[in-house]
Motif scaffolding. Structure first.
Motif, PDB file in Angstrom:
ATOM      1  N   CYS A  76       0.849  -1.120   0.101  1.00 46.38           N
ATOM      2  CA  CYS A  76      -0.088  -0.149   0.084  1.00 46.38           C
ATOM      3  C   CYS A  76       0.763   1.381   0.086  1.00 46.38           C
ATOM      4  N   PHE A  78       0.515   3.855   1.578  1.00 44.42           N
ATOM      5  CA  PHE A  78       0.622   4.608   3.064  1.00 44.42           C
ATOM      6  C   PHE A  78       2.052   4.137   3.587  1.00 44.42           C
ATOM      7  N   CYS A 114     -10.943  -9.745  -3.044  1.00 36.77           N
ATOM      8  CA  CYS A 114     -10.738  -9.335  -4.382  1.00 36.77           C
ATOM      9  C   CYS A 114      -9.485  -9.789  -5.021  1.00 36.77           C
ATOM     10  N   ILE A 117      -5.811  -9.250  -3.307  1.00 37.80           N
ATOM     11  CA  ILE A 117      -5.493  -9.799  -1.917  1.00 37.80           C
ATOM     12  C   ILE A 117      -5.160 -11.295  -2.265  1.00 37.80           C
ATOM     13  N   THR A 143      -6.294  -0.828   6.003  1.00 32.85           N
ATOM     14  CA  THR A 143      -7.083  -0.005   5.026  1.00 32.85           C
ATOM     15  C   THR A 143      -8.417  -0.658   4.894  1.00 32.85           C
ATOM     16  N   CYS A 144      -8.672  -1.636   3.961  1.00 33.46           N
ATOM     17  CA  CYS A 144      -9.998  -2.339   3.804  1.00 33.46           C
ATOM     18  C   CYS A 144     -10.008  -3.376   4.534  1.00 33.46           C
ATOM     19  N   LYS A 147      -8.247  -6.684   3.297  1.00 38.27           N
ATOM     20  CA  LYS A 147      -6.581  -6.707   3.569  1.00 38.27           C
ATOM     21  C   LYS A 147      -6.481  -6.727   5.095  1.00 38.27           C
ATOM     22  N   CYS A 283      -9.232   1.366  -8.330  1.00 36.62           N
ATOM     23  CA  CYS A 283      -8.525   0.488  -7.659  1.00 36.62           C
ATOM     24  C   CYS A 283      -6.952   0.420  -8.355  1.00 36.62           C
ATOM     25  N   PRO A 284      -6.030   0.063  -7.772  1.00 35.91           N
ATOM     26  CA  PRO A 284      -4.731  -0.051  -8.312  1.00 35.91           C
ATOM     27  C   PRO A 284      -4.644  -1.217  -9.273  1.00 35.91           C
ATOM     28  N   CYS A 309      -3.691   4.405  -7.196  1.00 35.81           N
ATOM     29  CA  CYS A 309      -2.426   4.223  -6.470  1.00 35.81           C
ATOM     30  C   CYS A 309      -1.383   3.814  -7.484  1.00 35.81           C
ATOM     31  N   ARG A 313      -2.415   9.131  -7.599  1.00 29.48           N
ATOM     32  CA  ARG A 313      -2.576   9.062  -6.085  1.00 29.48           C
ATOM     33  C   ARG A 313      -1.493   8.614  -5.455  1.00 29.48           C
ATOM     34  N   CYS A 342      -7.621   7.576  -0.616  1.00 29.13           N
ATOM     35  CA  CYS A 342      -8.085   6.153  -0.702  1.00 29.13           C
ATOM     36  C   CYS A 342      -9.670   5.961  -0.216  1.00 29.13           C
ATOM     37  N   CYS A 375     -14.392  -5.471  -4.078  1.00 27.27           N
ATOM     38  CA  CYS A 375     -13.957  -4.268  -3.599  1.00 27.27           C
ATOM     39  C   CYS A 375     -14.960  -3.453  -3.240  1.00 27.27           C
ATOM     40  N   TYR A 378     -14.233   0.901  -3.281  1.00 31.27           N
ATOM     41  CA  TYR A 378     -14.128   1.595  -4.642  1.00 31.27           C
ATOM     42  C   TYR A 378     -15.506   1.209  -5.604  1.00 31.27           C
TER      43      TYR A 378
HETATM   44  S1  BJ8 Z   1      -3.928   3.530  -0.615  1.00 31.14           S
HETATM   45  S2  BJ8 Z   1      -6.208   1.997  -2.825  1.00 31.14           S
HETATM   46  S3  BJ8 Z   1      -2.788   1.062  -2.139  1.00 31.14           S
HETATM   47  S4  BJ8 Z   1      -5.263   0.443   0.478  1.00 31.14           S
HETATM   48  S5  BJ8 Z   1      -8.779  -3.592  -4.295  1.00 31.14           S
HETATM   49  S6  BJ8 Z   1      -7.288  -4.682  -1.504  1.00 31.14           S
HETATM   50  S7  BJ8 Z   1      -9.144  -1.544  -1.340  1.00 31.14           S
HETATM   51  S8  BJ8 Z   1     -10.686  -4.729  -1.691  1.00 31.14           S
HETATM   52  S9  BJ8 Z   1      -5.716  -1.746  -2.739  1.00 31.14           S
HETATM   53 FE1  BJ8 Z   1      -5.177   0.503  -1.956  1.00 31.14          FE
HETATM   54 FE2  BJ8 Z   1      -3.308   1.543  -0.188  1.00 31.14          FE
HETATM   55 FE3  BJ8 Z   1      -5.765   2.285  -0.612  1.00 31.14          FE
HETATM   56 FE4  BJ8 Z   1      -4.174   2.820  -2.507  1.00 31.14          FE
HETATM   57 FE5  BJ8 Z   1      -9.335  -3.819  -0.619  1.00 31.14          FE
HETATM   58 FE6  BJ8 Z   1     -10.196  -3.022  -2.709  1.00 31.14          FE
HETATM   59 FE7  BJ8 Z   1      -8.810  -5.156  -2.783  1.00 31.14          FE
HETATM   60 FE8  BJ8 Z   1      -7.647  -2.923  -2.626  1.00 31.14          FE
END
Ligand code: BJ8
Length: 421
Positions: A76, A78, A114, A117, A143-144, A147, A283-284, A309, A313, A342, A375, A378
């Motif tokens: 990520c 971050f 997703c 992951i 984050t999500c 993850k 999404c990235p 990302c 971003r 994000c 996801c 997003y």
């Molecule tokens: S800052 S976008 S890199 S968390 S696509 S794993 S959100 S279910 S990738 Fe991300 Fe950091 Fe945010 Fe960027 Fe979850 Fe969605 Fe899968 Fe995702």
């Protein structure tokens, strides 16, 4: 080569499965990349890096490790790379964009997870990723939900450390994030035995900002019509930015931008003037996830930007370089990373404004919201964005994953959208 094979064996990769992966990857790359017209000379470097993605770059990492340096793997944007570099470690992005080991992954995380992951877990369990196997520390983040729960399971398989990323942009959220940045700083210092001094941190901030500046230059040049570079190539550049040596990469991107400038001046491009210009948002797209850009650019459009990302971003905001003490520089890092829009944040209205202004600057004729299947963050924001952009720029939303089964269906929908914009 034999040396590469020995290295992969030492890293305990599944050699047979890994051979299969490289073969598929090579073919996929050939079809999607080498088939393009009017490619930039500067892309030869990217072709080379990609062809050696599991070879020379891994060898470099092994050499760095032999000299006592540590490797930190991340999923990520971050994770503050400035601190990793200031502690003399190497940071590499580990999120994965190919379907591999999904059967094994589904023993660790639910089916409805997703593809990104499932992919990094699959790569680990199937012993296919030399970056993961080279990592001395793997940094996850809250984050999500997908993850953060996956990391709990993943901790049994990798030397995992998790950063707590806040969910809002409030004052107390910033305090939490500052604590987390300091906690990561202590962790990486412990890992490497290097104390992060003001001088080391200043140099690292400059290194990462320089890479961002080079990528910003690339983004800006893409506002030209005709589009001087394909979306596929620009995505590849952003993907490679996560694992190449930062100094070499920045140098190469600036060189490529020099070439782009000449192209723009000469009015040359990769597609004729008037080709519909689309922007991707969402999404990235981790390497080697090139499916959607390929489908879009085979449907009569050209991609001019990625709000993602693995895209703007991660490059839009610089760290303020005026700090003199470590504490001031840490504050500058905290502020810069809190700007990341994000979809895991609530509310996340900055992202809407950022997408709108990017579409305008890049003269996009349409925006494609891209969400990976399952996801939530997003997919929700895609609905919001469609409303927000109504009346300014045509928008469509797509959900897909890494499989090739829906390529024809995607093509049909995208062709209809391209006709309309
Ligand atoms: S800052 S976008 S890199 S968390 S696509 S794993 S959100 S279910 S990738 Fe991300 Fe950091 Fe945010 Fe960027 Fe979850 Fe969605 Fe899968 Fe995702």
């Amino acid at each position: 080569s034999d040396a590469h094979r020995e290295m992969w064996e030492r890293l305990n990769l599944d050699l047979t499965a890994h051979d299969g992966l490289l073969e598929v990857l090579g073919k996929f790359y050939g079809d999607i990349y080498m088939s393009q017209d009017n490619r930039l000379k500067g892309m030869e470097y990217m072709d080379f890096v990609l062809s050696e993605v599991h070879g020379l770059r891994i060898k470099e990492l092994q050499e760095a490790k032999a000299q006592g340096r540590k490797v930190v793997g991340t999923f990520c944007v971050f994770v503050p790379e400035e601190l990793t570099l200031a502690a003399d470690a190497v940071q590499v992005g580990l999120c994965a964009g190919a379907e591999a080991g999904s059967d094994l992954a589904e023993e660790l995380v639910p089916r409805n997870t997703c593809a990104l992951i499932k992919s990094f877990i699959g790569f680990k369990l199937a012993r296919l990723c030399p970056y993961l196997e080279s990592s001395d520390l793997v940094v996850g983040e809250t984050t999500c939900d997908g993850k953060k729960k996956a990391y709990e399971a993943f901790a049994d398989h990798a030397p995992l450390y998790v950063m707590e990323v806040p969910q809002t942009k409030s004052v107390s959220a910033r305090e939490l994030w500052r604590d987390e940045v300091l906690r990561y700083m202590a962790q990486v210092e412990k890992l490497t035995g290097v104390t992060i001094t003001a001088e080391r941190l200043r140099t690292a901030i400059k290194t990462v900002n320089d890479r961002r500046r080079a990528l910003q230059r690339l983004t800006a040049l893409r506002s030209a019509d005709p589009a001087p570079i394909s979306g596929r190539d620009a995505l590849l550049i952003n993907q490679i930015s996560f694992y190449d040596d930062p100094h070499r990469f920045t140098y190469k991107i600036n060189e490529l931008c020099d070439e782009l400038e000449l192209r723009v001046q000469a009015g040359q491009g990769v597609a004729p003037v008037g080709t519909p210009r689309l922007m991707l948002s969402g999404c990235p797209m981790a390497v080697p996830n090139w499916k959607l850009p390929y489908v879009i650019e085979s449907s009569g459009a050209v991609i001019v930007g990625e709000e993602s990302c693995i895209g703007t971003r991660n490059t839009r905001d610089l760290v303020d370089e005026s700090g003199e003490t470590v504490a001031e520089m840490v504050d500058a890092l905290v502020d810069r990373y809190m700007k990341i829009d994000c979809a895991c944040f609530t509310p996340n209205t900055d992202r809407q404004d950022n997408v709108a202004s990017m579409a305008q600057t890049l003269k996009a004729d349409g925006v494609i919201n891209y969400s990976l299947m399952f996801c939530q963050p997003y997919a929700h924001e895609a609905m919001k964005l469609e409303h927000f952009l109504e009346g300014t720029v045509p928008t469509m939303s797509l959900e897909t994953d890494y499989s090739m089964e829906d390529v024809e269906q995607l093509k049909t929908r995208i062709e209809a959208f391209v006709e309309m914009v």
